[in-house]
Scaffold this active site. Structure first.
Site, mmCIF file in Angstrom:
data_model
loop_
_atom_site.group_PDB
_atom_site.id
_atom_site.type_symbol
_atom_site.label_atom_id
_atom_site.label_comp_id
_atom_site.label_asym_id
_atom_site.label_seq_id
_atom_site.Cartn_x
_atom_site.Cartn_y
_atom_site.Cartn_z
ATOM 1 C CB THR A 104 41.770 43.920 47.683
ATOM 2 O OG1 THR A 104 41.043 44.342 48.831
ATOM 3 C CG2 THR A 104 41.614 42.433 47.506
ATOM 4 C CE1 TYR A 105 45.811 43.677 39.986
ATOM 5 C CE2 TYR A 105 47.125 45.583 40.636
ATOM 6 C CZ TYR A 105 46.862 44.546 39.755
ATOM 7 O OH TYR A 105 47.654 44.386 38.638
ATOM 8 C CB CYS A 106 48.331 46.884 46.239
ATOM 9 S SG CYS A 106 48.092 48.204 45.015
#
Length: 191
Positions: A152-154
């Protein structure tokens, strides 16, 4: 005196940027979410002006832009540094969708909304005096190479890369540059 607005400046990279620019004589408006963080920031460095600026709250973004506009007295803002962000690790197949949405709301949509509101101060408003400013968007190495448990962060950082590329071309007519900064692993409170 050059001026900068920095989101997510209470700790980590955002605070380090605010502290460094203030030491170099810049007028720094440091965005934080909590009054306690604003008070702490003001105690740590009197050259920094804290702004209560949660990138997920349009009212705070607009109030921050109005305050900065007043302080600039018709001049342009030299830099908008979009640093605010969150990172909650988890496997994509199991991570709650609410956490995934929160990542996009803050890391992508918050960044874009702050940019839209501050663009007139950067030079889209041609009545302002001074050279156009620039936008610096904090991405990550993870925006180019995704890893397990950071999907998700990426994904949000890949979106920041794409948004910045589009902004760079769209804002060219105003002389406003849009730049992505993509550091690798750095020991900060977010991790």
């Amino acid at each position: 005196m050059k001026s900068a607005v920095i989101t997510g400046a209470s700790t980590g990279i955002g605070f380090a940027i605010a502290d460094t620019l203030a030491a170099k004589g810049w007028r720094v408006f440091a965005g934080v979410r909590k009054q306690a963080d604003a008070d702490k920031l003001a105690r740590q460095n009197a050259a920094i002006t804290p702004l209560i600026l949660d990138v997920a709250r349009r009212d705070q973004i607009e109030a921050g832009a109005a305050f900065v506009s007043e302080q600039l007295a018709g001049g342009t803002l030299d830099a908008l540094i979009n640093n605010a962000g969150i990172a909650m690790m988890g496997p994509l197949a199991l991570q709650p969708v609410s956490e995934i949405k929160a990542h996009f709301d803050i890391n992508v949509l918050g960044l874009l909304e702050v940019t839209q509101v501050f663009c007139p101060l950067l030079g889209m408003d041609r009545a302002r005096k001074g050279p156009p400013g620039r936008i610096l968007n904090m991405s990550s190495f993870g925006g180019r190479v995704a890893g397990p448990f950071l999907g998700t962060y990426c994904a949000t950082k890949a979106a920041v890369e794409s948004l910045t590329d589009s902004l760079r071309r769209e804002l060219l007519i105003y002389g406003i540059d849009a730049i992505t900064i993509a550091p690798g692993a750095i020991k900060t409170p977010i991790w």
